[in-house]
Design an enzyme around this catalytic site. Structure first.
Site, PDB file in Angstrom:
ATOM      1  CG  ASP A 226      -0.308   0.041   2.535  1.00  0.00           C
ATOM      2  OD1 ASP A 226       0.671  -0.702   2.724  1.00  0.00           O
ATOM      3  OD2 ASP A 226      -0.762   0.813   3.402  1.00  0.00           O
TER       4      ASP A 226
ATOM      5  CD  GLU B 146       4.182   1.161   6.970  1.00  0.00           C
ATOM      6  OE1 GLU B 146       4.986   1.518   7.852  1.00  0.00           O
ATOM      7  OE2 GLU B 146       3.855   1.913   6.029  1.00  0.00           O
TER       8      GLU B 146
END
Length: 388
Positions: A77, A143
């Protein structure tokens, strides 16, 4: 340096073309799954969700069943690119110009994942397709977000299945200027809170009938910023409190508000636990208030405690591999923000080493093709030394 046989730049470019802004997977995990399955990894795709949070897909892959068990970890991500017109190259195009790969996530941290994949494929190809032990990948899509449906649950899920990890390498962009200059051996903790001061609402023309909470807020903020929280420790810089917003919510200028609020974040070292830090801040506020200011602090939950990996054979091995490839002895650092290493360290020793982080989260985030090759060579050398 032996050049990688597998092209990490091609892998990184393909990953960059997946617009995986948290919590979207956008094809990035599918790409990784295909690469790893093709060389014999068993791959699991697991989605976690909590009430009130977006579901996040994660990936766990392993080849081998024996010890030692080495894990690569990372996240696909990325943060949003912002105004795309400001980018020299489109943030999700994976353009290469003059030996530089551009794109959101190039260094944070799809480039690191691509290098880990390339190094693993090269290592396996050179050693009969199987490691002398086990290699796994722990890849999340949560994250850059709130980090509740990602690595923290993925490592727990793996442990509940009986998976045990001996050591882990997290490919966050650890280096400051050149590949090989820095390895992160720990991280500071992070704690958020809101300082709230209660006053009495009233007309600005009649201040004697009101109690302006802004005055009290300024006094308490000044007290909390006046003295250092500590002087640092052997492996950490001093802890630091920063106010990040003042929120009064007053739409007019002739009204004394009834409440004033200020948000703050503390990055703290190993001289504090969350409990001891809260006690210290509240005592300083109480001393400054001296019974004259009505206040309280609203603390937010935190899953980010400080930690440091102790010196030992694994750290020595990784530093030696870095020096083998780059000729540099890396600085041991605990600087920067938080990372998923804070979750992994509860299961095995974890070190962070990746690309140069200067452009992360910026417009025109980028890495050089040469740096991707160097990082791949370091990771492969780590595997060679580890499975020796």
């Amino acid at each position: 340096m032996n050049p990688p046989r597998t092209d990490p730049t091609a892998l990184a470019r393909d990953l960059l073309r997946c617009p995986s802004v948290t919590p979207a997977e956008a094809g990035a995990l599918g790409l990784i799954e295909g690469v790893l399955k093709a060389v014999g990894f068993t791959v699991h795709r697991i989605t976690f969700a909590d009430p009130g949070t977006a579901p996040v897909e994660n990936l766990y892959a392993r080849i081998g069943t024996a010890s030692p068990h080495f894990a690569f970890a990372g996240h696909v991500d990325v943060v949003p690119p912002g105004e795309q017109a400001k980018w020299t190259h489109p943030p999700f195009a994976g353009d290469i110009a003059d030996g530089t790969l551009y794109g959101r996530g190039a260094v944070d941290m799809k480039g690191g994942i691509a290098s880990a994949l390339a190094a693993t494929l090269d290592y396996l190809a050179a050693h009969g397709g199987r490691p002398k032990g086990s290699i796994s990948f722990l890849i999340t899509g949560d994250e850059e977000g709130i980090a509740v449906n990602g690595t923290v649950k993925l490592v727990q899920w793996a442990a509940e299945r009986g998976e045990t990890f001996d050591h882990c390498m997290l490919g966050e962009p650890s280096n400051a200027e050149t590949i090989g200059d820095t390895i992160k051996v720990g991280r500071r903790g992070s704690l958020n809170g809101t300082l709230v001061v209660i006053g009495k609402q009233g007309h600005v023309a009649y201040p004697e009938r009101a109690e302006n909470p802004v005055r009290g807020l300024i006094a308490l903020m000044s007290a909390l910023m006046a003295s250092p929280l500590d002087r640092g420790s052997a492996q950490f810089d001093a802890s630091n409190l920063e106010f990040t917003s003042i929120d009064i919510g007053n739409p007019v200028v002739n009204l004394i508000p009834g409440e004033a609020r200020a948000r703050f974040n503390i990055r703290f070292n190993d001289r504090h636990s969350q409990a001891s830090l809260k006690a210290l801040i509240e005592k300083r506020a109480a001393d400054a208030a001296a019974g004259r200011i009505r206040w309280h602090i609203e603390w937010e939950p935190s899953n980010a405690d400080s930690f440091v990996i102790k010196p030992g054979p694994f750290l020595d091995l990784v530093c030696a591999a870095i020096k083998d490839v780059t000729g540099k002895q890396p600085k041991l650092s605990t600087s920067g923000g938080t990372s998923d290493a804070r979750f992994i360290k509860n299961y095995c020793p974890v070190l962070e080493f990746g690309l140069v982080g200067q452009s992360m989260h910026q417009v025109d985030e980028r890495t050089t093709v040469a740096d991707l090759a160097t990082l791949t060579a370091v990771y492969r050398r780590v595997l060679e030394r580890y499975f020796g």
